[in-house]
Design a protein around this motif. Sequence first.
Motif, mmCIF file in Angstrom:
data_model
loop_
_atom_site.group_PDB
_atom_site.id
_atom_site.type_symbol
_atom_site.label_atom_id
_atom_site.label_comp_id
_atom_site.label_asym_id
_atom_site.label_seq_id
_atom_site.Cartn_x
_atom_site.Cartn_y
_atom_site.Cartn_z
ATOM 1 N N GLU A 184 0.842 -1.189 0.000
ATOM 2 C CA GLU A 184 0.000 0.000 0.000
ATOM 3 C C GLU A 184 0.882 1.246 0.000
ATOM 4 O O GLU A 184 1.892 1.302 0.688
ATOM 5 N N VAL A 185 0.496 2.220 -0.779
ATOM 6 C CA VAL A 185 1.242 3.472 -0.886
ATOM 7 C C VAL A 185 0.395 4.600 -0.321
ATOM 8 O O VAL A 185 -0.795 4.723 -0.637
ATOM 9 N N THR A 208 3.634 2.000 3.046
ATOM 10 C CA THR A 208 3.316 1.841 4.471
ATOM 11 C C THR A 208 3.848 0.503 4.945
ATOM 12 O O THR A 208 4.145 -0.389 4.152
ATOM 13 N N THR A 209 3.965 0.373 6.279
ATOM 14 C CA THR A 209 4.467 -0.885 6.864
ATOM 15 C C THR A 209 3.362 -1.879 7.124
ATOM 16 O O THR A 209 3.619 -3.042 7.407
ATOM 17 N N GLY A 210 2.117 -1.415 7.033
ATOM 18 C CA GLY A 210 0.996 -2.275 7.350
ATOM 19 C C GLY A 210 0.543 -2.160 8.786
ATOM 20 O O GLY A 210 -0.456 -2.748 9.177
ATOM 21 N N LYS A 214 -1.828 5.050 9.814
ATOM 22 C CA LYS A 214 -0.941 4.068 9.201
ATOM 23 C C LYS A 214 0.519 4.538 9.264
ATOM 24 O O LYS A 214 0.802 5.705 9.043
ATOM 25 N N GLU A 215 1.416 3.616 9.606
ATOM 26 C CA GLU A 215 2.840 3.952 9.728
ATOM 27 C C GLU A 215 3.508 3.878 8.371
ATOM 28 O O GLU A 215 3.361 2.902 7.619
ATOM 29 N N LEU A 216 4.250 4.947 8.045
ATOM 30 C CA LEU A 216 4.981 4.977 6.793
ATOM 31 C C LEU A 216 6.280 4.177 6.940
ATOM 32 O O LEU A 216 6.901 4.132 8.002
#
Length: 293
Positions: A5-6, A14-16, A23-25
């Motif tokens: 996912e971007v 993202t890291t998920g 959401k964590e980048l």
Amino acid sequence: MDVEEVDPVSGRKTTGHVWNGIKELDTPIPRGVLLFLIVTHVFAVLWWFLMPTWPLGATYTKGLLGSDQKTSVEENLRDANAARVPWIKQIETKSYDEIRSDEQLMVKVRSNGHQLFGDNCAACHGRDGKGGRNYPDLTDDDWLWGGGPERIAQTLTVGVNSRHPDSRIGQMPAFGRDEMLDRQQVSDVAAYVRSLSDPTTSTAANIGQIDKGREVFVTTCVACHGEDAKGNPEVGAPNLTDQHWIYGGSLQTIIDTIHGGRQGHMPTWDERLTPVEIKVLALYVNALAQKEP
């Protein structure tokens, strides 16, 4: 296969991981931080080899530079002691009068004496030498055992009421507690003693009591304090005619002193200080009481 996912705003993946909908980048560690970590690790490895580091039983690796703080401190102490030798020798060999007449030597005395005083005497006499409750003021030129530097050095060496075999011995007897004087005699002589240092306390109302106190003083106190009540440095008896008091000069305090007695204590310093240090300290303490012209 999972589709990465971007983030639509930053364009980063993202890291998920999601916290509260955030959401964590997948943001990489800044290059500056990585460079700092690399440099510190390289420096640490180099330092291991350059400086004393690794313990080897009873010893340790000395390092390629062959330098350490212990060696530096020892060198500084040697240099400092070497610089002290010339004037220390003069202090050892010259008389007190010769030293006091040599201003350059007295500069050394004041500097080093101040340090010695702070380390050894200030706990009782205060940093300024003015004493405190139950401890004498060393700046007022009023001495129990004599204020010449030779006398002060002797007091420092043997102490007062100390365990030194040659200690100065001084004690104010408990005239009231030990029933050498009755209560009225204690009050009378206290009134007389107070009038010696403060004549304003002598009034028509108490002149009779003061006269009786004078009679008690003559028969009981002159052996130590003298007929003029100015004291005797040979036995550590204080001058009772001035305004300098160790335990206080109020009438009640004087009564307490006569009734219960006093016995001060001055430690002996001959085991802690060298003869030169005692000489320097004696000169310094003597100078504290010297009045400026």
